[in-house]
Scaffold this motif. Structure first.
Motif, PDB file in Angstrom:
ATOM      1  N   VAL B   8       8.087  12.495   1.387  1.00 39.55           N
ATOM      2  CA  VAL B   8       6.906  11.680   1.686  1.00 39.55           C
ATOM      3  C   VAL B   8       7.265  10.207   1.479  1.00 39.55           C
ATOM      4  CG1 VAL B   8       4.495  11.237   1.106  1.00 39.55           C
ATOM      5  CG2 VAL B   8       5.449  13.542   0.833  1.00 39.55           C
ATOM      6  N   ARG B  10       5.658   6.186   2.021  1.00 39.71           N
ATOM      7  CA  ARG B  10       4.367   5.507   2.175  1.00 39.71           C
ATOM      8  C   ARG B  10       4.583   4.218   2.956  1.00 39.71           C
ATOM      9  NH1 ARG B  10       1.455   6.597  -2.851  1.00 39.71           N
ATOM     10  NH2 ARG B  10       1.013   8.503  -1.719  1.00 39.71           N
ATOM     11  N   THR B  11       3.773   4.005   3.974  1.00 36.59           N
ATOM     12  CA  THR B  11       3.896   2.771   4.744  1.00 36.59           C
ATOM     13  C   THR B  11       3.183   1.647   4.015  1.00 36.59           C
ATOM     14  OG1 THR B  11       1.867   3.159   5.934  1.00 36.59           O
ATOM     15  CG2 THR B  11       3.871   4.049   6.920  1.00 36.59           C
ATOM     16  N   ARG B  15      -0.317   4.534   4.564  1.00 35.81           N
ATOM     17  CA  ARG B  15      -0.267   5.859   5.194  1.00 35.81           C
ATOM     18  C   ARG B  15       0.941   6.621   4.694  1.00 35.81           C
ATOM     19  NH1 ARG B  15       0.963   6.340  10.217  1.00 35.81           N
ATOM     20  NH2 ARG B  15       1.501   4.162  10.556  1.00 35.81           N
ATOM     21  N   ASP B  16       0.819   7.938   4.657  1.00 29.69           N
ATOM     22  CA  ASP B  16       1.953   8.761   4.258  1.00 29.69           C
ATOM     23  C   ASP B  16       2.709   9.252   5.498  1.00 29.69           C
ATOM     24  OD1 ASP B  16       1.345   8.474   1.651  1.00 29.69           O
ATOM     25  OD2 ASP B  16       0.461  10.468   1.358  1.00 29.69           O
ATOM     26  N   ILE B  17       4.016   9.167   5.428  1.00 30.99           N
ATOM     27  CA  ILE B  17       4.838   9.732   6.504  1.00 30.99           C
ATOM     28  C   ILE B  17       5.645  10.862   5.874  1.00 30.99           C
ATOM     29  CG2 ILE B  17       6.728   9.335   8.122  1.00 30.99           C
ATOM     30  CD1 ILE B  17       5.863   6.344   8.058  1.00 30.99           C
ATOM     31  N   ARG B  19       8.459  13.824   6.226  1.00 31.80           N
ATOM     32  CA  ARG B  19       9.575  14.347   7.021  1.00 31.80           C
ATOM     33  C   ARG B  19       9.953  15.709   6.433  1.00 31.80           C
ATOM     34  NH1 ARG B  19      12.089   8.830   7.031  1.00 31.80           N
ATOM     35  NH2 ARG B  19      12.527   9.429   4.899  1.00 31.80           N
TER      36      ARG B  19
END
Lengths: 292, 607
Positions: B8, B10-11, B15-17, B19
């Motif tokens: 995880v 965080r931008t 926001r969480d991204i 993968r």
């Protein structure tokens, strides 16, 4: 009768600033008033022959004492007054100007009230607190007069947030650059990363000397690192560059912090001691009439 | 069995991204090394930090590979096993690894959710700009400091003293120690009141009430008023604006004029109580005669406005009864003391008296022309002089010897005329007058005999040589006789004691309203004040006039050698002792203490 216009229209793009600081407000009106009041007090003290020696219990003592306490209470009202900005004769600027100069006159009024009769008692405590408040105020004015320029010069065009962001960016780069390092190297870099730019306490803030600065320690550790070789490329080289940058960035922030601390510290004396002074004054008045 | 690693990130906008990466193997390596299966770009993590593996039976095992610990569910460890369900939270460096079983399609796999939870650096943590950049970050708030300071002051300097006042005894059981109300003192007490330093309430009896005389009188039981209070208040002149205002305002608080503390100001430091200011005297004594009926003359300033000294003079009244009256020195008073004594003859440097004194020699205490000290000796206090006694002072020259029996010299008894007459009669009773061994009946003249030499020579002529006892007695009491030249002789008409000597009363103190201390004037010679060199008669009052004193003494503010307030000589509460100003004057320093000691010694008390 013909009269010349009071002021010629200014030519060109330059315009005279009509800013008038609180110190020179209304052509030093309050300075003049304060000087007159002080001289009057001194004059009466000089011709007033109190026996066996001057003291706060003489008629002159009562007058200066009452004037002093009234003045102190009024001066302390600036804290209330400054929260309501109004124009005009009793503008905040006028009020501040009077606060400064009448506060200075209080040195004369208060000292003459004592009749130079000092001792280890609550009365002299009140006097000492009063002087502490006044001296801290004088320090504040001096700081306000001298430091903002230096602070501005140090800061350049950056804001506080920009300074902090710059530091954060360097930290990110340091973190990146340190990834290939072994545990020992990582520990060195972590010293710099875990360094609190705002840590160090009051003394460090006022002096600008941070003896336990992690970044400086990391930098010297990196420079002395035994695994480094002159010729070969080494990840520590980049780390060193970044640490250098962090050091200079930190130093600018800390210089900024020092100026801010010097600008703020007097209020931490001026305001709390004022309240201690008012308490001591209360005790002073109660006690002298309790033990009349 | 497999692992699903969810990373995880965080931008900037929060926001969480996520993968996902699947691993079909039972063991994953965790570390900072890019080759690790679970790569943690974290400097607190070593290159190969740990391995996580699945153990049959739905159990996951995590073990450190480089001896660096990690935290499993809040517990630091290097090796830990736990069930896949419910799983566990592993913390390595700033990263959190949440381990849980997968559900649905991927059932049977272990999900590892990797997330950075700590900031990269301290500076990267959330910082509140306004706070961290200001002193608020390193100091308590101003408001808190203000409260703390004010409350501290109130607690220590108001509550504590008030508590002490209301709980501590004020009688003899009070401890001699610090009491909190001493914070309120406006200065140290005078030395006299030093024992009261710990007991404010001894004088400040009632809260809010100024010190009353009753507090003073509680100890000072014998101090008397200066005069009748009604007369005292009448003697005061009209009050000025300042005093009037003081009295007017004081009236509201029951403060009456004339309190002890008006003159006796306390808390002026640990010294002798300050000398009373001249103004306290002159408010009445300046122009007092115009306000009240008084025998006292006005005085306002020793330098410029002080009456001439008026010593108490003894004189002989109409019927021979002595009377005493105060006479100004300006009137050149003559006193009657019953003695005939010319100072001038005795103090001459060249006449017979001087020669006699030289002849007597050092062994007799002379050896040089007479000076004052030959006769006048200081008394025990040093303030004044002992009464002159005839035998020691005069006897060396004015011998009363009249006979010698063996080595014993017989003398006429001084001070007892009847005895003198009886002794002479006895001398003659033994039949025919024998040749006198001494010529004591006649006043000796310088060059006759000294007391020591009397045994060696006999005067060929003498009143006792021939004649009768009555003749001898008459001769002793008549002009040229031993008694007559110094004393006033009266014939009594009585046959047995035909002569009487007028009593001698030497004045020991002339200025009874004031005080004079000889020991304080040791820098002066006697004659610089007492002009006795020219005094031919014992009737002369050889006191210096006011102007002599004024050569050195001025008023308290005068620019003279000795600025002198009234209190230097006069005491408001007059006693037989020196004024307290003399005893306690700060200016006098050691000398003052010395005098004080002597005054107390003489009074026979230490209080």
């Amino acid at each position: 009768m013909a009269s010349k216009p009071l002021r010629q229209a200014t030519s060109g793009r330059e315009r005279a600033s009509d800013h008038e600081g609180f110190l020179r407000f209304q052509n030093y009106k309050w300075l003049k008033i304060a000087v007159i009041v002080s001289l009057l007090c001194l004059f009466v003290y000089a011709i007033n022959d109190v026996q066996p020696k001057p003291n706060g219990g003489s008629i002159y003592g009562y007058i200066t004492g009452t004037a002093g306490v009234a003045l102190i209470l009024w001066l302390s009202m600036l804290g209330v007054r400054k929260r309501a900005i109004t124009p005009g004769r009793w503008s905040l600027k006028s009020w501040t100007s009077a606060h400064v100069y009448l506060g200075l006159a209080l040195i004369v009024i208060g000292t003459l009230h004592t009749g130079f009769d000092f001792g280890w008692n609550v009365h002299t405590l009140a006097y000492a607190l009063m002087l502490l408040v006044i001296v801290s105020g004088m320090f504040g004015i001096a700081a306000y007069a001298m430091l903002p320029q230096a602070m501005s010069a140090n800061r350049g065009e950056t804001t506080q947030i920009q300074m902090l962001d710059n530091l954060r960016m360097i930290d990110r780069q340091l973190n990146e650059a340190a990834q290939p390092l072994d545990a020992e190297g990582a520990a060195i870099v972590r010293m710099a990363l875990e360094d609190d730019p705002f840590g160090g306490g009051l003394i460090a803030r006022l002096t600008g000397r941070y003896n336990r600065c992690g970044t400086r320690a990391a930098l010297s550790a990196v420079r002395e690192h035994k695994s480094r070789q002159e010729a070969a490329a080494d990840p520590l080289d980049h780390v060193e560059v970044l640490l250098e940058r962090k050091k200079s960035s930190l130093s600018r922030i800390r210089k900024h912090l020092r100026y801010k601390a010097l600008l703020e510290i007097w209020l931490y004396v001026h305001v709390p001691v004022t309240f201690a002074l008012i308490a001591a004054l209360l005790v002073h008045i109660v006690s002298v009439f309790y033990y009349w | 069995m497999s692992f699903i690693v969810r990373t995880v990130a965080r931008t900037a906008d929060g926001r969480d991204i996520v993968r996902l990466k699947k691993f079909d193997q039972t063991e994953l390596s965790i570390g900072r090394s890019p080759s690790s299966d679970i790569h943690l770009p974290d400097l607190a993590v070593v290159l190969n930090h740990a391995v996580i593996r699945v153990v049959p039976g739905g159990v996951v095992e995590i073990a450190a590979t480089a001896g660096m610990p990690f935290v499993v569910d809040g517990k630091s460890t290097e090796h830990q096993r736990f069930a896949v369900s419910p799983g566990a939270n592993v913390r390595i460096g700033s990263h959190s690894l949440t381990i849980e079983p997968s559900e649905g399609e991927e059932q049977g796999a272990v999900i590892v959710t990797v997330e950075r939870v700590g900031a990269i650096s301290n500076a990267s943590e959330d910082k509140e700009e306004a706070r961290v950049f200001s002193l608020a970050a390193v100091l308590p708030g101003k408001r808190a400091l203000a409260w703390a300071g004010a409350l501290l002051v109130l607690a220590v300097f108001l509550v504590w003293p008030l508590t002490s006042i209301n709980t501590q005894p004020t009688d003899s059981t009070r401890k001699v120690a610090f009491h909190a109300d001493e914070f309120w003192t406006s200065g140290k007490l005078s030395r006299a009141h030093k024992p009261l330093e710990n007991n404010c309430q001894a004088c400040h009896v009632k809260a809010g009430e100024s010190v009353r005389d009753s507090a003073c009188i509680a100890c000072h039981t014998t101090v008397h008023d200066h005069g009748d209070p009604a007369k005292l208040s009448a003697a005061k002149g009209p009050v000025g604006i300042v005093t009037g205002t003081k009295q007017f305002v004081g009236g509201f608080f029951g403060i009456k004029p004339g309190r002890c503390v008006e003159c006796h100001t306390e808390h002026q430091g640990e010294t002798a109580m300050p000398v009373t200011d001249e103004r306290f005297c002159t408010t009445c004594h300046d122009g007092m005669s115009s306000r009240i009926k008084t025998a006292l003359k006005d005085a306002s300033d020793f330098d410029e406005h002080h009456p001439q000294f008026a010593p108490t003079i003894r004189s002989l009244g109409m019927n021979g009864v002595p009377t005493f009256s105060r006479v100004s020195l300006d009137q050149n008073p003559k006193e009657y003391n019953g003695l005939k004594f010319p100072h001038d003859i005795h103090l001459s440097k060249s006449n017979g008296v001087a020669q006699m004194a030289k002849t007597l020699g050092k062994a007799e205490g002379y050896g040089a022309p007479l000076d004052c000290a030959s006769c006048h000796v200081r008394d025990a206090t040093g303030t004044s002089f002992a009464t002159v006694d005839m035998e020691p002072a005069c006897g060396a020259c004015h011998s009363l010897a009249f006979d010698r029996v063996g080595d014993t010299v017989r003398t006429l008894r001084h001070g007892d005329p009847a005895q003198v007459i009886a002794d002479i009669r006895a001398f003659y009773r033994g039949g025919a007058p024998r040749a006198p061994t001494l010529t004591g009946m006649q006043r000796r003249r310088p060059g006759d005999f000294t007391a020591a030499a009397q045994g060696g020579s006999v005067a060929p002529t003498s009143a006792l040589h021939v004649g009768t006892a009555d003749q001898a007695i008459r001769s002793v009491f008549s002009k040229g006789g031993a008694c007559f030249d110094c004393h006033v002789i009266r014939e009594t008409g009585n046959r047995m004691t035909p002569f009487a000597v007028a009593p001698v009363k030497l004045t020991s103190r002339y200025l009874k309203k004031g005080w004079f201390d000889h020991s304080a004037h040791e820098t002066e010679s006697c004659t610089s004040c007492h002009a006795v060199n020219l005094s031919r008669s014992a009737n002369d009052v050889n006191l210096p006039k006011l102007s002599t004193c004024q050569e050195c003494h001025g008023s308290q503010d005068a620019h003279k050698e000795v600025p002198s307030s009234c209190a230097l000589c006069h005491d408001y509460h007059r006693t037989e002792f020196a004024p307290s100003a003399v005893r306690k004057s700060r200016e006098r320093g050691k000398a003052g203490e010395h005098i004080e000691e002597k005054a107390l010694k003489r009074a026979g008390t230490g209080v």
